[in-house]
Design a protein around this motif. Structure first.
Motif, short mmCIF file in Angstrom:
data_model
loop_
_atom_site.label_atom_id
_atom_site.label_comp_id
_atom_site.label_asym_id
_atom_site.label_seq_id
_atom_site.Cartn_x
_atom_site.Cartn_y
_atom_site.Cartn_z
N ARG A 164 0.83 -1.21 0.00
CA ARG A 164 0.00 0.00 0.00
C ARG A 164 0.87 1.26 0.00
O ARG A 164 0.59 2.21 -0.72
CB ARG A 164 -0.94 0.01 1.20
N ASP A 165 1.92 1.25 0.81
CA ASP A 165 2.82 2.40 0.85
C ASP A 165 3.51 2.60 -0.50
O ASP A 165 3.65 3.73 -0.97
CB ASP A 165 3.88 2.21 1.94
N CYS A 166 3.93 1.50 -1.10
CA CYS A 166 4.60 1.59 -2.41
C CYS A 166 3.63 2.08 -3.49
O CYS A 166 3.99 2.89 -4.34
CB CYS A 166 5.19 0.24 -2.79
N LEU A 167 2.40 1.60 -3.46
CA LEU A 167 1.40 2.03 -4.44
C LEU A 167 1.10 3.51 -4.32
O LEU A 167 0.81 4.18 -5.31
CB LEU A 167 0.11 1.22 -4.28
N ALA A 168 1.18 4.03 -3.10
CA ALA A 168 0.91 5.46 -2.90
C ALA A 168 1.93 6.32 -3.63
O ALA A 168 1.62 7.45 -4.01
CB ALA A 168 0.92 5.78 -1.41
N GLY A 169 3.12 5.80 -3.86
CA GLY A 169 4.17 6.56 -4.54
C GLY A 169 4.21 6.37 -6.05
O GLY A 169 5.06 6.96 -6.71
N VAL A 170 3.31 5.57 -6.59
CA VAL A 170 3.29 5.31 -8.03
C VAL A 170 2.70 6.52 -8.76
O VAL A 170 1.67 7.05 -8.33
CB VAL A 170 2.47 4.02 -8.33
N PRO A 171 3.32 6.95 -9.86
CA PRO A 171 2.77 8.08 -10.61
C PRO A 171 1.35 7.80 -11.11
O PRO A 171 0.95 6.64 -11.29
CB PRO A 171 3.74 8.22 -11.80
N ALA A 172 0.60 8.87 -11.36
CA ALA A 172 -0.82 8.76 -11.71
C ALA A 172 -1.05 7.88 -12.95
O ALA A 172 -1.97 7.06 -12.95
CB ALA A 172 -1.42 10.15 -11.93
N LYS A 173 -0.26 8.05 -13.99
CA LYS A 173 -0.47 7.25 -15.21
C LYS A 173 -0.23 5.77 -14.95
O LYS A 173 -0.95 4.92 -15.46
CB LYS A 173 0.44 7.75 -16.34
N SER A 174 0.77 5.47 -14.15
CA SER A 174 1.05 4.08 -13.81
C SER A 174 -0.05 3.52 -12.92
O SER A 174 -0.46 2.37 -13.08
CB SER A 174 2.40 3.97 -13.10
N ARG A 175 -0.54 4.34 -12.00
CA ARG A 175 -1.63 3.90 -11.12
C ARG A 175 -2.87 3.59 -11.95
O ARG A 175 -3.59 2.64 -11.68
CB ARG A 175 -1.93 4.97 -10.07
N GLU A 176 -3.12 4.40 -12.99
CA GLU A 176 -4.28 4.16 -13.86
C GLU A 176 -4.17 2.78 -14.51
O GLU A 176 -5.15 2.04 -14.56
CB GLU A 176 -4.38 5.24 -14.93
N LEU A 177 -2.97 2.43 -14.99
CA LEU A 177 -2.77 1.11 -15.60
C LEU A 177 -3.09 0.00 -14.59
O LEU A 177 -3.78 -0.96 -14.92
CB LEU A 177 -1.34 0.94 -16.08
N LEU A 178 -2.56 0.15 -13.38
CA LEU A 178 -2.78 -0.86 -12.35
C LEU A 178 -4.26 -0.98 -11.98
O LEU A 178 -4.78 -2.08 -11.82
CB LEU A 178 -1.96 -0.53 -11.11
N GLU A 179 -4.93 0.15 -11.88
CA GLU A 179 -6.35 0.13 -11.54
C GLU A 179 -7.16 -0.54 -12.63
O GLU A 179 -8.04 -1.36 -12.35
CB GLU A 179 -6.86 1.54 -11.28
N LEU A 180 -6.89 -0.19 -13.89
CA LEU A 180 -7.63 -0.79 -15.00
C LEU A 180 -7.41 -2.30 -15.04
O LEU A 180 -8.36 -3.07 -15.21
CB LEU A 180 -7.21 -0.17 -16.33
N ARG A 181 -6.16 -2.71 -14.89
CA ARG A 181 -5.83 -4.12 -15.05
C ARG A 181 -6.27 -4.97 -13.87
O ARG A 181 -6.86 -6.03 -14.03
CB ARG A 181 -4.31 -4.26 -15.26
N TYR A 182 -5.99 -4.51 -12.65
CA TYR A 182 -6.19 -5.37 -11.50
C TYR A 182 -7.43 -5.06 -10.67
O TYR A 182 -8.00 -5.96 -10.08
CB TYR A 182 -4.95 -5.35 -10.61
N PHE A 183 -7.84 -3.83 -10.60
CA PHE A 183 -9.00 -3.50 -9.78
C PHE A 183 -10.28 -3.53 -10.59
O PHE A 183 -11.34 -3.82 -10.06
CB PHE A 183 -8.81 -2.15 -9.06
N GLU A 184 -10.18 -3.21 -11.88
CA GLU A 184 -11.36 -3.32 -12.74
C GLU A 184 -11.37 -4.64 -13.50
O GLU A 184 -12.34 -4.96 -14.16
CB GLU A 184 -11.42 -2.14 -13.72
N GLY A 185 -10.27 -5.39 -13.44
CA GLY A 185 -10.20 -6.71 -14.06
C GLY A 185 -10.19 -6.69 -15.57
O GLY A 185 -10.58 -7.67 -16.21
N ARG A 186 -9.71 -5.62 -16.16
CA ARG A 186 -9.67 -5.53 -17.63
C ARG A 186 -8.48 -6.32 -18.17
O ARG A 186 -7.46 -6.44 -17.53
CB ARG A 186 -9.59 -4.08 -18.07
N SER A 187 -8.64 -6.82 -19.39
CA SER A 187 -7.55 -7.54 -20.04
C SER A 187 -6.51 -6.51 -20.50
O SER A 187 -6.79 -5.31 -20.61
CB SER A 187 -8.07 -8.31 -21.25
N CYS A 188 -5.31 -6.99 -20.81
CA CYS A 188 -4.27 -6.08 -21.28
C CYS A 188 -4.70 -5.42 -22.59
O CYS A 188 -4.38 -4.25 -22.83
CB CYS A 188 -2.95 -6.83 -21.45
#
Length: 171
Positions: A111-135
């Protein structure tokens, strides 16, 4: 290692009541809520999406239940069913804060490491893992090639692993 189909279905059926309730709160129809749950279970193993952990699966399933319920309502515009949006927001917030999350030093470090991820990278992670979208879906959404998405996610995985390992290693 991604979850296999059997594990995905076992986890979804364990969360069936919660997922059906999320749909029911919107549609106010028990049969429709059950149909929505079954659609989600089917999509989870036929869409080609992969889930690295149970948290990502359940997050995707909860979002999918809400989206499908809203789509169900849109198809029945003339009926006035469901709760007011502000009530739904309160319930959603309550569920988000009370949802069991894996605890421990590793999750806290992540969680601490994710807080430091830049916004564009966080968007990728959210789309892929939290919304469950395919690559492929992520690539289309952000306007990049699929190979670029694979590389960016791989780089993010390595960075997050390194960050977590550094936070967990004794100083």
């Amino acid at each position: 290692m991604p979850l296999d189909h059997e594990t995905i279905l076992r986890q979804l059926f364990a969360a069936r009541q919660r997922l059906s309730a999320a749909a029911w709160l919107i549609v106010r129809d028990a049969q429709a809520a059950e149909d929505i749950f079954q659609n989600i279970a089917l999509k989870s193993v036929t869409r080609g999406a992969t889930f690295e952990h149970v948290g990502a699966l359940l997050s995707w399933a909860t979002v999918s239940a809400k989206r499908e319920a809203i789509d169900w309502l849109r198809k029945r515009k003339n009926e006035t069913l469901g709760l007011e949006p502000d009530v739904l927001d309160l319930l959603d917030h309550d569920w988000q804060t009370k949802t069991a999350q894996p605890e421990g030093a590793r999750m806290e470090a992540l969680r601490d490491c994710l807080a430091g991820v830049p916004a564009k990278s966080r968007e990728l992670l959210e789309l892929r893992y939290f919304e469950g979208r395919s690559c492929q879906e992520v690539a289309e959404r952000v306007g990049a090639g699929i190979d670029a998405i694979y590389q960016r996610l791989s780089r993010l995985h390595r960075q997050l692993k390194k960050c977590v390992d550094e936070r967990l290693s004794p100083a």
